[in-house]
Design an enzyme around this catalytic site. Structure first.
Site, PDB file in Angstrom:
ATOM      1  N   ASP A 118      18.405  -1.083   2.924  1.00 55.92           N
ATOM      2  CA  ASP A 118      19.109  -2.313   2.545  1.00 55.92           C
ATOM      3  C   ASP A 118      20.571  -2.042   2.219  1.00 55.92           C
ATOM      4  O   ASP A 118      21.457  -2.827   2.558  1.00 55.92           O
ATOM      5  CB  ASP A 118      18.427  -2.964   1.334  1.00 55.92           C
ATOM      6  CG  ASP A 118      17.136  -3.664   1.721  1.00 55.92           C
ATOM      7  OD1 ASP A 118      16.945  -3.948   2.921  1.00 55.92           O
ATOM      8  OD2 ASP A 118      16.310  -3.918   0.830  1.00 55.92           O
ATOM      9  N   ASP A 149      17.199   0.893  -2.493  1.00 52.34           N
ATOM     10  CA  ASP A 149      16.637   0.845  -1.138  1.00 52.34           C
ATOM     11  C   ASP A 149      17.718   1.269  -0.144  1.00 52.34           C
ATOM     12  O   ASP A 149      18.682   0.532   0.105  1.00 52.34           O
ATOM     13  CB  ASP A 149      16.137  -0.571  -0.838  1.00 52.34           C
ATOM     14  CG  ASP A 149      15.370  -0.627   0.483  1.00 52.34           C
ATOM     15  OD1 ASP A 149      15.928  -0.183   1.518  1.00 52.34           O
ATOM     16  OD2 ASP A 149      14.212  -1.077   0.481  1.00 52.34           O
ATOM     17  N   THR A 180       0.824  -1.220   0.000  1.00 50.49           N
ATOM     18  CA  THR A 180       0.000   0.000   0.000  1.00 50.49           C
ATOM     19  C   THR A 180       0.856   1.266   0.000  1.00 50.49           C
ATOM     20  O   THR A 180       0.354   2.349  -0.280  1.00 50.49           O
ATOM     21  CB  THR A 180      -0.879   0.035   1.261  1.00 50.49           C
ATOM     22  OG1 THR A 180      -0.008   0.123   2.411  1.00 50.49           O
ATOM     23  CG2 THR A 180      -1.746  -1.191   1.387  1.00 50.49           C
TER      24      THR A 180
END
Ligand code: PRP
Ligand code: URA
Length: 208
Positions: free
Chosen positions: A202, A199, A108
């Site tokens: 990460d 990311d 979402t």
């Protein structure tokens, strides 16, 4: 107010971070250095006062010790914001640290708060840190969470963002000044910044 902190040293270090071959160590070091460099811009208008403490110079002159009028709180949005804390703290060693646990649901893209702890001090200035400002959902929710606890003087420091995220923060929190190193082109279909740097969490923590 939006300030794009546009400096040659930041541009070259950010280019290292964007490179997919850059390893976690150099990625973290570059983020740390950029955070230090950005700190100069973020705090350039903070008031300084002459405290009652004194210093004596080697030439024998007594001077009042200069202090920041605000107590600075560095508040990283976990996890990736942690990568900016030391860079800011190197410039402001007296800063206190808070933590805002927030991740975005991968489907979402809605932010989920899972932890919150900020120091309680007089006259605080809260600097929320997060390298990535994508949809802006995490930053908006983090600022809302900080305001809910009564803090009023809040700034947001990010590394890379897009117009959409910046506008979301400006709309929800027009009183919060935003400092960013680069405004990128757009988000892809899964909410990643393009060109971006992947990311951030990460890459900082080596989790992928
Ligand atoms: C990343 C990033 C921001 C957020 C930005 O965190 O560090 O907090 O996404 O996206 P948004 O502007 O669309 O909210 P993530 O949710 O991946 O959590 P992590 O740092 O723990 O990996
Ligand atoms: N979070 C990241 O770490 N990278 C992006 O590009 C968007 C959100």
């Amino acid at each position: 107010m939006l300030t794009v902190v546009d400096h040659p040293l930041i541009k070259t270090k950010l280019s290292i971070m964007r490179d997919e071959t850059t390893k976690a160590k150099e990625f973290r070091e570059s983020l740390d250095e950029i955070a230090s460099l950005m700190t100069f811009e973020v705090f350039k208008d903070v008031q300084v006062y002459d405290s009652t403490d004194t210093i004596k110079t080697p030439t024998g002159i007594i001077l009042p010790k200069k202090k920041l009028a605000n107590k600075i709180i560095i508040a990283p949005i976990l996890r990736a914001g942690l990568g900016m804390v030391d860079g800011v703290r190197k410039m402001i060693p007296t800063a206190r640290i808070g933590h805002i646990g927030m991740y975005r649901n991968e489907e979402t893209l809605e932010p989920v708060e899972y932890y919150f702890k900020l120091p309680v001090v007089d006259n605080p200035l809260v600097l929320i840190c997060d390298p990535m400002l994508a949809t802006g959902g995490s930053a908006v929710a983090a600022i809302t969470a900080v305001k809910k606890r009564g803090y009023k003087n809040i700034r947001l420091m990010c590394l890379v963002g897009v117009k959409e995220g910046i506008e979301a923060v400006e709309k929800a929190h027009p009183d919060v000044d935003i400092y960013i190193a680069a405004v990128d082109e757009k988000l892809n279909e899964v909410g990643y910044i393009l060109p971006g740097l992947g990311d951030a969490g990460d890459r900082i923590f080596g989790t992928k």
